[in-house]
Motif scaffolding. Sequence first.
Motif, PDB file in Angstrom:
ATOM      1  N   ALA A 102       0.864  -1.194   0.000  1.00 51.61           N
ATOM      2  CA  ALA A 102       0.000   0.000   0.000  1.00 51.61           C
ATOM      3  C   ALA A 102       0.896   1.238   0.000  1.00 51.61           C
ATOM      4  O   ALA A 102       0.606   2.236   0.623  1.00 51.61           O
ATOM      5  CB  ALA A 102      -0.897  -0.011   1.239  1.00 51.61           C
ATOM      6  N   TYR A 103       2.010   1.123  -0.690  1.00 44.28           N
ATOM      7  CA  TYR A 103       3.042   2.162  -0.644  1.00 44.28           C
ATOM      8  C   TYR A 103       2.502   3.510  -1.125  1.00 44.28           C
ATOM      9  O   TYR A 103       2.775   4.547  -0.550  1.00 44.28           O
ATOM     10  CB  TYR A 103       4.200   1.725  -1.543  1.00 44.28           C
ATOM     11  CG  TYR A 103       5.531   2.256  -1.105  1.00 44.28           C
ATOM     12  CD1 TYR A 103       6.124   1.810   0.077  1.00 44.28           C
ATOM     13  CD2 TYR A 103       6.224   3.193  -1.873  1.00 44.28           C
ATOM     14  CE1 TYR A 103       7.349   2.280   0.483  1.00 44.28           C
ATOM     15  CE2 TYR A 103       7.458   3.665  -1.465  1.00 44.28           C
ATOM     16  CZ  TYR A 103       8.018   3.206  -0.292  1.00 44.28           C
ATOM     17  OH  TYR A 103       9.238   3.674   0.114  1.00 44.28           O
ATOM     18  N   VAL A 104       1.751   3.457  -2.210  1.00 40.42           N
ATOM     19  CA  VAL A 104       1.051   4.651  -2.698  1.00 40.42           C
ATOM     20  C   VAL A 104      -0.392   4.229  -2.960  1.00 40.42           C
ATOM     21  O   VAL A 104      -0.677   3.051  -3.135  1.00 40.42           O
ATOM     22  CB  VAL A 104       1.677   5.200  -4.010  1.00 40.42           C
ATOM     23  CG1 VAL A 104       3.051   5.788  -3.756  1.00 40.42           C
ATOM     24  CG2 VAL A 104       1.762   4.125  -5.070  1.00 40.42           C
ATOM     25  N   ARG A 105      -1.284   5.190  -2.971  1.00 38.64           N
ATOM     26  CA  ARG A 105      -2.680   4.882  -3.233  1.00 38.64           C
ATOM     27  C   ARG A 105      -2.829   4.494  -4.702  1.00 38.64           C
ATOM     28  O   ARG A 105      -2.417   5.233  -5.590  1.00 38.64           O
ATOM     29  CB  ARG A 105      -3.532   6.123  -2.944  1.00 38.64           C
ATOM     30  CG  ARG A 105      -4.714   5.852  -2.088  1.00 38.64           C
ATOM     31  CD  ARG A 105      -5.419   7.148  -1.759  1.00 38.64           C
ATOM     32  NE  ARG A 105      -5.027   7.638  -0.439  1.00 38.64           N
ATOM     33  CZ  ARG A 105      -5.528   7.199   0.699  1.00 38.64           C
ATOM     34  NH1 ARG A 105      -6.433   6.224   0.694  1.00 38.64           N
ATOM     35  NH2 ARG A 105      -5.144   7.706   1.845  1.00 38.64           N
ATOM     36  N   LEU A 106      -3.383   3.320  -4.964  1.00 42.08           N
ATOM     37  CA  LEU A 106      -3.538   2.839  -6.343  1.00 42.08           C
ATOM     38  C   LEU A 106      -4.962   2.360  -6.525  1.00 42.08           C
ATOM     39  O   LEU A 106      -5.607   1.923  -5.568  1.00 42.08           O
ATOM     40  CB  LEU A 106      -2.647   1.614  -6.559  1.00 42.08           C
ATOM     41  CG  LEU A 106      -1.201   1.778  -6.995  1.00 42.08           C
ATOM     42  CD1 LEU A 106      -0.604   0.389  -7.185  1.00 42.08           C
ATOM     43  CD2 LEU A 106      -1.108   2.547  -8.303  1.00 42.08           C
ATOM     44  N   HIS A 107      -5.439   2.411  -7.753  1.00 41.16           N
ATOM     45  CA  HIS A 107      -6.723   1.778  -8.026  1.00 41.16           C
ATOM     46  C   HIS A 107      -6.554   0.286  -7.736  1.00 41.16           C
ATOM     47  O   HIS A 107      -5.552  -0.311  -8.163  1.00 41.16           O
ATOM     48  CB  HIS A 107      -7.113   2.005  -9.488  1.00 41.16           C
ATOM     49  CG  HIS A 107      -8.521   1.600  -9.771  1.00 41.16           C
ATOM     50  ND1 HIS A 107      -8.868   0.291  -9.984  1.00 41.16           N
ATOM     51  CD2 HIS A 107      -9.657   2.317  -9.820  1.00 41.16           C
ATOM     52  CE1 HIS A 107     -10.180   0.233 -10.183  1.00 41.16           C
ATOM     53  NE2 HIS A 107     -10.676   1.446 -10.077  1.00 41.16           N
ATOM     54  N   PRO A 108      -7.526  -0.326  -6.997  1.00 38.80           N
ATOM     55  CA  PRO A 108      -7.339  -1.742  -6.621  1.00 38.80           C
ATOM     56  C   PRO A 108      -6.989  -2.641  -7.806  1.00 38.80           C
ATOM     57  O   PRO A 108      -6.195  -3.570  -7.675  1.00 38.80           O
ATOM     58  CB  PRO A 108      -8.702  -2.131  -6.034  1.00 38.80           C
ATOM     59  CG  PRO A 108      -9.342  -0.854  -5.642  1.00 38.80           C
ATOM     60  CD  PRO A 108      -8.770   0.234  -6.512  1.00 38.80           C
ATOM     61  N   GLU A 109      -7.554  -2.335  -8.985  1.00 43.31           N
ATOM     62  CA  GLU A 109      -7.275  -3.210 -10.128  1.00 43.31           C
ATOM     63  C   GLU A 109      -5.825  -3.117 -10.587  1.00 43.31           C
ATOM     64  O   GLU A 109      -5.309  -4.010 -11.245  1.00 43.31           O
ATOM     65  CB  GLU A 109      -8.219  -2.873 -11.291  1.00 43.31           C
ATOM     66  CG  GLU A 109      -9.523  -3.623 -11.137  1.00 43.31           C
ATOM     67  CD  GLU A 109     -10.580  -3.140 -12.088  1.00 43.31           C
ATOM     68  OE1 GLU A 109     -10.237  -2.636 -13.156  1.00 43.31           O
ATOM     69  OE2 GLU A 109     -11.765  -3.263 -11.724  1.00 43.31           O
ATOM     70  N   ALA A 110      -5.182  -2.024 -10.248  1.00 44.87           N
ATOM     71  CA  ALA A 110      -3.776  -1.870 -10.646  1.00 44.87           C
ATOM     72  C   ALA A 110      -2.850  -2.398  -9.555  1.00 44.87           C
ATOM     73  O   ALA A 110      -1.660  -2.523  -9.760  1.00 44.87           O
ATOM     74  CB  ALA A 110      -3.473  -0.402 -10.909  1.00 44.87           C
ATOM     75  N   GLY A 111      -3.387  -2.700  -8.402  1.00 44.73           N
ATOM     76  CA  GLY A 111      -2.536  -3.101  -7.278  1.00 44.73           C
ATOM     77  C   GLY A 111      -2.852  -4.499  -6.793  1.00 44.73           C
ATOM     78  O   GLY A 111      -2.801  -5.476  -7.558  1.00 44.73           O
ATOM     79  N   THR A 112      -3.215  -4.596  -5.523  1.00 50.42           N
ATOM     80  CA  THR A 112      -3.431  -5.906  -4.904  1.00 50.42           C
ATOM     81  C   THR A 112      -4.625  -6.651  -5.527  1.00 50.42           C
ATOM     82  O   THR A 112      -4.810  -7.835  -5.250  1.00 50.42           O
ATOM     83  CB  THR A 112      -3.666  -5.766  -3.388  1.00 50.42           C
ATOM     84  OG1 THR A 112      -4.697  -4.808  -3.177  1.00 50.42           O
ATOM     85  CG2 THR A 112      -2.411  -5.311  -2.669  1.00 50.42           C
ATOM     86  N   GLY A 113      -5.402  -5.959  -6.367  1.00 50.37           N
ATOM     87  CA  GLY A 113      -6.502  -6.626  -7.074  1.00 50.37           C
ATOM     88  C   GLY A 113      -6.011  -7.826  -7.880  1.00 50.37           C
ATOM     89  O   GLY A 113      -6.741  -8.801  -8.073  1.00 50.37           O
ATOM     90  N   HIS A 114      -4.763  -7.778  -8.317  1.00 45.88           N
ATOM     91  CA  HIS A 114      -4.199  -8.901  -9.077  1.00 45.88           C
ATOM     92  C   HIS A 114      -4.063 -10.154  -8.212  1.00 45.88           C
ATOM     93  O   HIS A 114      -3.849 -11.243  -8.729  1.00 45.88           O
ATOM     94  CB  HIS A 114      -2.824  -8.532  -9.637  1.00 45.88           C
ATOM     95  CG  HIS A 114      -2.888  -7.479 -10.700  1.00 45.88           C
ATOM     96  ND1 HIS A 114      -3.533  -7.651 -11.895  1.00 45.88           N
ATOM     97  CD2 HIS A 114      -2.400  -6.213 -10.720  1.00 45.88           C
ATOM     98  CE1 HIS A 114      -3.431  -6.564 -12.618  1.00 45.88           C
ATOM     99  NE2 HIS A 114      -2.758  -5.661 -11.927  1.00 45.88           N
ATOM    100  N   TRP A 115      -4.112  -9.977  -6.900  1.00 45.19           N
ATOM    101  CA  TRP A 115      -3.935 -11.112  -5.980  1.00 45.19           C
ATOM    102  C   TRP A 115      -5.262 -11.572  -5.389  1.00 45.19           C
ATOM    103  O   TRP A 115      -5.285 -12.394  -4.473  1.00 45.19           O
ATOM    104  CB  TRP A 115      -2.986 -10.737  -4.826  1.00 45.19           C
ATOM    105  CG  TRP A 115      -1.743 -10.052  -5.243  1.00 45.19           C
ATOM    106  CD1 TRP A 115      -1.161 -10.076  -6.485  1.00 45.19           C
ATOM    107  CD2 TRP A 115      -0.915  -9.213  -4.430  1.00 45.19           C
ATOM    108  NE1 TRP A 115      -0.016  -9.308  -6.484  1.00 45.19           N
ATOM    109  CE2 TRP A 115       0.163  -8.771  -5.240  1.00 45.19           C
ATOM    110  CE3 TRP A 115      -0.965  -8.801  -3.094  1.00 45.19           C
ATOM    111  CZ2 TRP A 115       1.164  -7.927  -4.757  1.00 45.19           C
ATOM    112  CZ3 TRP A 115       0.036  -7.975  -2.606  1.00 45.19           C
ATOM    113  CH2 TRP A 115       1.089  -7.540  -3.435  1.00 45.19           C
TER     114      TRP A 115
END
Length: 304
Positions: A102-115
Amino acid sequence: MFTLAHLSDIHLSPLPRARRSDLMSKRILGYVNWHRGRKYVHRREVLDLVTRDLIERKPDHIAVTGDLVNLGLPEEFLRAAEWLHHLGPPSDVTAIPGNHDAYVRLHPEAGTGHWKPYMQSNEAGEIIVPTPPSLFPFVRRFGDIAIVALSSAIPTAPFIAAGKVGSRQRKLLGEALARLGDKGLFRVVLVHHPPLPGQSNWARGLRDAGRTTRVIRQYGAELVLHGHNHEQTVNEIKTVSGTAYVIGVPSASEAIEGRLPAARYNEYRIARKRDGWRVEMIGRSVAANPEHVWESEHRVLRER
Ligand SMILES: [Fe+2]
Ligand SMILES: [Fe+2]
């Protein structure tokens, strides 16, 4: 008997190429830090050794307690998803995020959404504890064992690696532990930050450690697994249903000649006894010359 492997703080390397626009944030500090030193600490060869050993031992389930990536670059999340797939199918691997995820605010689909497939309940868990709209905590059940997965990952200012469970999640945690306890299940809580007060300082610690620990004491749990400090620590707390072991594990990619303990993962062998549980902990650590993984610790945590 059920075997649960726990690894944490993957800090996957090498770092993908970053565009200048990607670094216009807290990431720039992390980028400089990475190239100044962290890349020598978190080594891919070490992680691959650990991963290979773990897969060969065929545990019943694997828990990954966060910090899969480093700077939160979109490409890092994709690579971490690939690493998770290599570790095992989503039914056999549970992941939660850490502060680096959660280092920077990201759209969930671009971040942990992949997991996502690795960060959701299973059918048996969902029946007992439905997942809230905020997605955490989620519950997975495997026979006698129930995993309650928390997220303590929050975006923070530069130089701050703190986390927070938050009042809503704490309330749901209490309800989940109570229901799972009523069913006589062995409850394993996963959280990235060390949950006991005083385990990390203000800038790195869990902001609501005291209140989170109070929930665990009040509703009971058998095992609490965390990462973040990159160290092996074993603590015991008294809960309404007996002793809970709170155990942190070193980073799974930590180089051997580092300031902190070399990479390690732990394997738990959990068996129901007539009047309780028998739990063994086996430490599997990386050692040098030639680099290999060995059994660095084997102890019985509880006999009942
Ligand atoms: Fe970490
Ligand atoms: Fe962390």
